[in-house]
Scaffold this motif. Structure first.
Motif, PDB file in Angstrom:
ATOM      1  N   LYS A   5     -32.322 -10.107  14.921  1.00  0.00           N
ATOM      2  CA  LYS A   5     -31.167  -9.241  14.668  1.00  0.00           C
ATOM      3  C   LYS A   5     -29.857  -9.995  14.908  1.00  0.00           C
ATOM      4  CE  LYS A   5     -29.418  -5.223  13.679  1.00  0.00           C
ATOM      5  NZ  LYS A   5     -29.503  -4.694  12.335  1.00  0.00           N
ATOM      6  N   GLN A   6     -29.805 -10.818  15.953  1.00  0.00           N
ATOM      7  CA  GLN A   6     -28.607 -11.614  16.216  1.00  0.00           C
ATOM      8  C   GLN A   6     -28.327 -12.564  15.059  1.00  0.00           C
ATOM      9  OE1 GLN A   6     -29.961 -12.803  20.311  1.00  0.00           O
ATOM     10  NE2 GLN A   6     -27.756 -13.012  20.589  1.00  0.00           N
ATOM     11  N   LYS A   7     -29.371 -13.210  14.559  1.00  0.00           N
ATOM     12  CA  LYS A   7     -29.202 -14.138  13.437  1.00  0.00           C
ATOM     13  C   LYS A   7     -28.729 -13.408  12.185  1.00  0.00           C
ATOM     14  CE  LYS A   7     -32.643 -17.416  15.081  1.00  0.00           C
ATOM     15  NZ  LYS A   7     -33.960 -18.021  14.848  1.00  0.00           N
ATOM     16  N   GLN A   8     -29.275 -12.213  11.952  1.00  0.00           N
ATOM     17  CA  GLN A   8     -28.879 -11.441  10.777  1.00  0.00           C
ATOM     18  C   GLN A   8     -27.411 -11.024  10.855  1.00  0.00           C
ATOM     19  OE1 GLN A   8     -31.780  -8.297  10.957  1.00  0.00           O
ATOM     20  NE2 GLN A   8     -33.186  -9.336   9.551  1.00  0.00           N
ATOM     21  N   VAL A   9     -27.017 -10.523  12.012  1.00  0.00           N
ATOM     22  CA  VAL A   9     -25.626 -10.093  12.181  1.00  0.00           C
ATOM     23  C   VAL A   9     -24.688 -11.303  12.106  1.00  0.00           C
ATOM     24  CG1 VAL A   9     -23.983  -9.045  13.787  1.00  0.00           C
ATOM     25  CG2 VAL A   9     -26.222  -8.007  13.449  1.00  0.00           C
ATOM     26  N   THR A  36     -12.606 -23.184   7.060  1.00  0.00           N
ATOM     27  CA  THR A  36     -13.946 -22.751   6.691  1.00  0.00           C
ATOM     28  C   THR A  36     -14.706 -22.302   7.931  1.00  0.00           C
ATOM     29  OG1 THR A  36     -14.810 -24.987   6.873  1.00  0.00           O
ATOM     30  CG2 THR A  36     -14.095 -24.285   4.706  1.00  0.00           C
ATOM     31  N   VAL A  37     -15.583 -21.344   7.750  1.00  0.00           N
ATOM     32  CA  VAL A  37     -16.433 -20.855   8.831  1.00  0.00           C
ATOM     33  C   VAL A  37     -17.683 -21.735   8.850  1.00  0.00           C
ATOM     34  CG1 VAL A  37     -17.710 -18.891   9.744  1.00  0.00           C
ATOM     35  CG2 VAL A  37     -15.573 -18.517   8.514  1.00  0.00           C
ATOM     36  N   THR A  38     -17.895 -22.444   9.959  1.00  0.00           N
ATOM     37  CA  THR A  38     -19.051 -23.331  10.036  1.00  0.00           C
ATOM     38  C   THR A  38     -20.238 -22.686  10.736  1.00  0.00           C
ATOM     39  OG1 THR A  38     -18.192 -24.335  12.056  1.00  0.00           O
ATOM     40  CG2 THR A  38     -17.661 -25.424   9.972  1.00  0.00           C
ATOM     41  N   ASN A  39     -19.967 -21.809  11.700  1.00  0.00           N
ATOM     42  CA  ASN A  39     -21.061 -21.208  12.455  1.00  0.00           C
ATOM     43  C   ASN A  39     -20.568 -19.930  13.119  1.00  0.00           C
ATOM     44  OD1 ASN A  39     -23.588 -20.928  13.526  1.00  0.00           O
ATOM     45  ND2 ASN A  39     -23.374 -22.528  15.056  1.00  0.00           N
ATOM     46  N   VAL A  40     -21.485 -19.017  13.376  1.00  0.00           N
ATOM     47  CA  VAL A  40     -21.181 -17.789  14.105  1.00  0.00           C
ATOM     48  C   VAL A  40     -22.304 -17.555  15.103  1.00  0.00           C
ATOM     49  CG1 VAL A  40     -20.852 -15.292  13.954  1.00  0.00           C
ATOM     50  CG2 VAL A  40     -19.901 -16.772  12.179  1.00  0.00           C
ATOM     51  N   LYS A  41     -21.941 -17.285  16.336  1.00  0.00           N
ATOM     52  CA  LYS A  41     -22.898 -16.923  17.383  1.00  0.00           C
ATOM     53  C   LYS A  41     -22.579 -15.506  17.829  1.00  0.00           C
ATOM     54  CE  LYS A  41     -24.806 -21.013  17.952  1.00  0.00           C
ATOM     55  NZ  LYS A  41     -26.161 -21.296  17.635  1.00  0.00           N
ATOM     56  N   GLN A  48     -20.074  -9.087  20.734  1.00  0.00           N
ATOM     57  CA  GLN A  48     -19.161 -10.233  20.692  1.00  0.00           C
ATOM     58  C   GLN A  48     -19.655 -11.242  19.680  1.00  0.00           C
ATOM     59  OE1 GLN A  48     -16.367 -11.065  22.518  1.00  0.00           O
ATOM     60  NE2 GLN A  48     -16.331  -9.043  23.452  1.00  0.00           N
ATOM     61  N   SER A  49     -18.736 -11.853  18.960  1.00  0.00           N
ATOM     62  CA  SER A  49     -19.115 -12.932  18.057  1.00  0.00           C
ATOM     63  C   SER A  49     -18.145 -14.093  18.246  1.00  0.00           C
ATOM     64  CB  SER A  49     -19.129 -12.462  16.610  1.00  0.00           C
ATOM     65  OG  SER A  49     -17.843 -12.075  16.213  1.00  0.00           O
ATOM     66  N   LYS A  50     -18.705 -15.279  18.320  1.00  0.00           N
ATOM     67  CA  LYS A  50     -17.915 -16.497  18.406  1.00  0.00           C
ATOM     68  C   LYS A  50     -17.936 -17.128  17.024  1.00  0.00           C
ATOM     69  CE  LYS A  50     -19.087 -17.521  23.179  1.00  0.00           C
ATOM     70  NZ  LYS A  50     -19.706 -18.499  24.088  1.00  0.00           N
ATOM     71  N   ILE A  51     -16.765 -17.252  16.426  1.00  0.00           N
ATOM     72  CA  ILE A  51     -16.655 -17.802  15.083  1.00  0.00           C
ATOM     73  C   ILE A  51     -16.105 -19.219  15.193  1.00  0.00           C
ATOM     74  CG2 ILE A  51     -15.589 -17.552  12.824  1.00  0.00           C
ATOM     75  CD1 ILE A  51     -15.490 -14.540  13.323  1.00  0.00           C
ATOM     76  N   TYR A  52     -16.904 -20.179  14.730  1.00  0.00           N
ATOM     77  CA  TYR A  52     -16.507 -21.586  14.768  1.00  0.00           C
ATOM     78  C   TYR A  52     -15.907 -21.966  13.422  1.00  0.00           C
ATOM     79  CZ  TYR A  52     -19.147 -21.761  19.071  1.00  0.00           C
ATOM     80  OH  TYR A  52     -19.592 -21.531  20.345  1.00  0.00           O
ATOM     81  N   LEU A  53     -14.701 -22.537  13.463  1.00  0.00           N
ATOM     82  CA  LEU A  53     -13.945 -22.829  12.253  1.00  0.00           C
ATOM     83  C   LEU A  53     -13.638 -24.314  12.138  1.00  0.00           C
ATOM     84  CD1 LEU A  53     -11.390 -19.956  12.775  1.00  0.00           C
ATOM     85  CD2 LEU A  53     -13.257 -19.933  11.153  1.00  0.00           C
ATOM     86  N   SER A  54     -13.711 -24.835  10.923  1.00  0.00           N
ATOM     87  CA  SER A  54     -13.249 -26.184  10.620  1.00  0.00           C
ATOM     88  C   SER A  54     -11.925 -26.056   9.895  1.00  0.00           C
ATOM     89  CB  SER A  54     -14.230 -26.905   9.707  1.00  0.00           C
ATOM     90  OG  SER A  54     -15.140 -27.636  10.443  1.00  0.00           O
ATOM     91  N   ILE A  90     -18.965  -3.008  15.034  1.00  0.00           N
ATOM     92  CA  ILE A  90     -18.302  -4.234  14.576  1.00  0.00           C
ATOM     93  C   ILE A  90     -18.068  -5.107  15.804  1.00  0.00           C
ATOM     94  CG2 ILE A  90     -16.305  -5.211  13.401  1.00  0.00           C
ATOM     95  CD1 ILE A  90     -18.078  -3.340  11.665  1.00  0.00           C
ATOM     96  N   PRO A  91     -18.588  -6.325  15.808  1.00  0.00           N
ATOM     97  CA  PRO A  91     -18.405  -7.176  16.991  1.00  0.00           C
ATOM     98  C   PRO A  91     -16.966  -7.659  17.138  1.00  0.00           C
ATOM     99  CG  PRO A  91     -19.610  -8.341  15.266  1.00  0.00           C
ATOM    100  CD  PRO A  91     -19.407  -6.943  14.791  1.00  0.00           C
ATOM    101  N   ASP A  92     -16.567  -7.838  18.381  1.00  0.00           N
ATOM    102  CA  ASP A  92     -15.288  -8.473  18.683  1.00  0.00           C
ATOM    103  C   ASP A  92     -15.361  -9.919  18.232  1.00  0.00           C
ATOM    104  OD1 ASP A  92     -13.198  -7.062  19.619  1.00  0.00           O
ATOM    105  OD2 ASP A  92     -13.529  -7.478  21.735  1.00  0.00           O
ATOM    106  N   VAL A  93     -14.251 -10.479  17.809  1.00  0.00           N
ATOM    107  CA  VAL A  93     -14.277 -11.851  17.306  1.00  0.00           C
ATOM    108  C   VAL A  93     -13.444 -12.766  18.210  1.00  0.00           C
ATOM    109  CG1 VAL A  93     -14.709 -11.237  14.916  1.00  0.00           C
ATOM    110  CG2 VAL A  93     -12.373 -11.401  15.703  1.00  0.00           C
ATOM    111  N   ASP A  94     -13.966 -13.947  18.438  1.00  0.00           N
ATOM    112  CA  ASP A  94     -13.248 -15.013  19.130  1.00  0.00           C
ATOM    113  C   ASP A  94     -13.337 -16.252  18.260  1.00  0.00           C
ATOM    114  OD1 ASP A  94     -12.561 -13.577  21.490  1.00  0.00           O
ATOM    115  OD2 ASP A  94     -14.609 -13.826  22.203  1.00  0.00           O
ATOM    116  N   PHE A  95     -12.241 -16.995  18.166  1.00  0.00           N
ATOM    117  CA  PHE A  95     -12.188 -18.158  17.296  1.00  0.00           C
ATOM    118  C   PHE A  95     -12.278 -19.443  18.108  1.00  0.00           C
ATOM    119  CE2 PHE A  95      -9.359 -14.941  15.235  1.00  0.00           C
ATOM    120  CZ  PHE A  95     -10.274 -14.550  14.280  1.00  0.00           C
ATOM    121  N   TYR A  96     -13.072 -20.375  17.605  1.00  0.00           N
ATOM    122  CA  TYR A  96     -13.241 -21.683  18.244  1.00  0.00           C
ATOM    123  C   TYR A  96     -13.139 -22.760  17.175  1.00  0.00           C
ATOM    124  CZ  TYR A  96     -14.997 -19.008  22.166  1.00  0.00           C
ATOM    125  OH  TYR A  96     -15.114 -18.109  23.193  1.00  0.00           O
ATOM    126  N   LEU A  97     -12.559 -23.884  17.558  1.00  0.00           N
ATOM    127  CA  LEU A  97     -12.420 -25.008  16.639  1.00  0.00           C
ATOM    128  C   LEU A  97     -13.710 -25.818  16.641  1.00  0.00           C
ATOM    129  CD1 LEU A  97     -10.453 -26.480  14.776  1.00  0.00           C
ATOM    130  CD2 LEU A  97      -9.739 -27.836  16.736  1.00  0.00           C
TER     131      LEU A  97
END
Length: 124
Positions: A5-9, A36-41, A48-54, A90-97
């Motif tokens: 479920k985590q992977k799907q979301v 660009t979005v490279t990964n999401v955890k 909570q979702s951690k969005i990794y951006l390039s 809807i998960p909260d979003v945090d941005f990471y480089l």
């Protein structure tokens, strides 16, 4: 260990947030940077979702992330409109480089200098 479920979301967030950046990105950080979005955890409770951006085409990558942090509520609202029928919360979003590609280019350049100086040894 991530659950299915985590992977799907995470994949839903990744795909839809990429579309949000296509629509809203130029209004937030301008037309020059390419983000660009490279990964999401996603956390185990899916809140909570951690969005990794390039970030490309700019020297100051941190500034782009700070501009996105300032417009975080706008970005989350756009994401929520896309996800509202797909997930309950809807998960909260945090941005990471994500600087993986920058690191790869730096190491490749270092190997190139070593080859040019003949410090890599004999190639067979």
């Amino acid at each position: 260990m991530e659950t299915i479920k985590q992977k799907q979301v995470a994949e839903l967030v990744k795909r839809n947030f990429s579309l949000v950046l296509q629509d809203e990105g130029s209004y937030i950080y301008g037309a020059t940077p390419l983000v660009t979005v490279t990964n999401v955890k996603v956390s185990p409770d899916l809140s909570q979702s951690k969005i990794y951006l390039s970030v490309y085409n700019t020297e100051n990558k941190q500034e782009v992330l700070l501009e996105m942090e300032e417009e975080k509520s706008r970005l989350k609202q756009s994401l929520a409109q896309r996800l509202r029928k797909l997930v309950r919360r809807i998960p909260d979003v945090d941005f990471y480089l994500d600087d993986t590609l920058d690191e790869m280019y730096r190491i490749d350049a270092m190997f190139g200098r070593l080859r040019a100086d003949n410090q890599m040894g004999e190639e067979e």
